[in-house]
Design an enzyme around this catalytic site. Structure first.
Site, PDB file in Angstrom:
ATOM      1  N   CYS A   6      -2.465   6.846  -5.632  1.00 19.37           N
ATOM      2  CA  CYS A   6      -1.007   6.709  -5.556  1.00 19.37           C
ATOM      3  C   CYS A   6      -0.530   5.559  -6.444  1.00 19.37           C
ATOM      4  CB  CYS A   6      -0.607   6.458  -4.102  1.00 19.37           C
ATOM      5  SG  CYS A   6       1.164   6.308  -3.847  1.00 19.37           S
ATOM      6  N   TYR A  10       0.848  -1.198   0.000  1.00 16.31           N
ATOM      7  CA  TYR A  10       0.000   0.000   0.000  1.00 16.31           C
ATOM      8  C   TYR A  10       0.878   1.240   0.000  1.00 16.31           C
ATOM      9  CZ  TYR A  10       0.916   1.127   4.928  1.00 16.31           C
ATOM     10  OH  TYR A  10       1.523   1.468   6.113  1.00 16.31           O
ATOM     11  N   CYS A  11       0.274   2.387  -0.377  1.00 15.33           N
ATOM     12  CA  CYS A  11       1.018   3.644  -0.331  1.00 15.33           C
ATOM     13  C   CYS A  11       0.120   4.751   0.212  1.00 15.33           C
ATOM     14  CB  CYS A  11       1.636   3.994  -1.682  1.00 15.33           C
ATOM     15  SG  CYS A  11       0.523   3.883  -3.108  1.00 15.33           S
ATOM     16  N   ARG A  12      -0.168   5.788  -0.583  1.00 13.77           N
ATOM     17  CA  ARG A  12      -0.899   6.952  -0.053  1.00 13.77           C
ATOM     18  C   ARG A  12      -2.399   6.895  -0.268  1.00 13.77           C
ATOM     19  NH1 ARG A  12       3.652  10.776  -2.754  1.00 13.77           N
ATOM     20  NH2 ARG A  12       5.152  10.797  -1.022  1.00 13.77           N
TER      21      ARG A  12
END
Length: 217
Positions: A181, A175-177
């Site tokens: 993202c 996962y990121c932002r």
């Protein structure tokens, strides 16, 4: 009485005006990850420092963003977690209503559909038990500010040279932002090419918190 009502609506409209800019929305999303200088925000949103400063001024006037001094630096932060919730809810409503946004998102989220039917609580349980590796591919300072419980930090720009550190016997959920993202998408593509069972979790810290789920720091 009409003048008073007009004033009330006008004050609420200040928030609408402040977020009625694609770039200011991106700055809010970046600030959901933690405090940042104007230089960091400008670089990450790919605009000039002058333009970033102008957008941040508008967000401050609407009381959506605060600042604090840290030595010679000025750090920007969201005024409260409710601002992050506002961003998540606004984006979610747009995704629900706008076919164009739905279509655009399909080009970002790959292998995320394979997590359908797996609850976030189940991801937490599996991560705690070591049955799945939750990988945070954001920059380290964002991970340090807040991250999903049991997540491991491995920034996407370091993933290629450090991929051998990851075990191949457990699935990886990156996962990121948040849904917009691209870092998690890139990480999943690389992991799959190297033979890992990898999946894209579209939630970021803001989405996780907005759902009432725990966040670590």
């Amino acid at each position: 009485m009409r003048e008073l009502k007009n004033q009330l609506y006008e004050q609420v409209a200040r928030i609408g005006k402040a977020v009625a800019s694609p770039k200011r929305l991106e700055l809010i999303e970046l600030l959901c990850q933690g405090e940042k200088t104007v230089e960091m925000l400008a670089a990450q949103s790919e605009i000039s420092v002058k333009l970033a400063s102008a957008h941040l001024k508008e967000l401050r006037l609407a009381r959506l963003v605060d600042t604090r001094k840290d030595g010679k630096y000025v750090l920007y932060r969201l005024a409260s977690t409710s601002v992050a919730d506002l961003w998540v809810n606004l984006r979610s409503e747009a995704e629900e209503r706008l076919v164009e946004l739905q279509m655009a998102l399909t080009s970002i989220v790959e292998h995320g559909d394979e997590l359908q039917g797996v609850s976030r609580a189940d991801i937490l349980r599996r991560a705690a038990a070591g049955e799945v590796l939750v990988l945070d591919v954001r920059p380290e300072d964002e991970y340090a500010a807040a991250h999903l419980p049991h997540a491991r930090s491995l920034p996407v720009e370091e993933l290629k040279r450090r991929i051998a550190e990851l075990p191949k016997n457990v699935p990886v959920v990156a996962y990121c932002r948040g849904p917009f993202c691209l870092m998690a998408k890139d990480a999943v593509e690389l992991l799959r090419k190297k033979g890992y069972q990898a999946f894209h979790l579209t939630d970021g810290v803001a989405e996780w918190r907005a759902r009432g789920l725990p966040v670590a720091d």
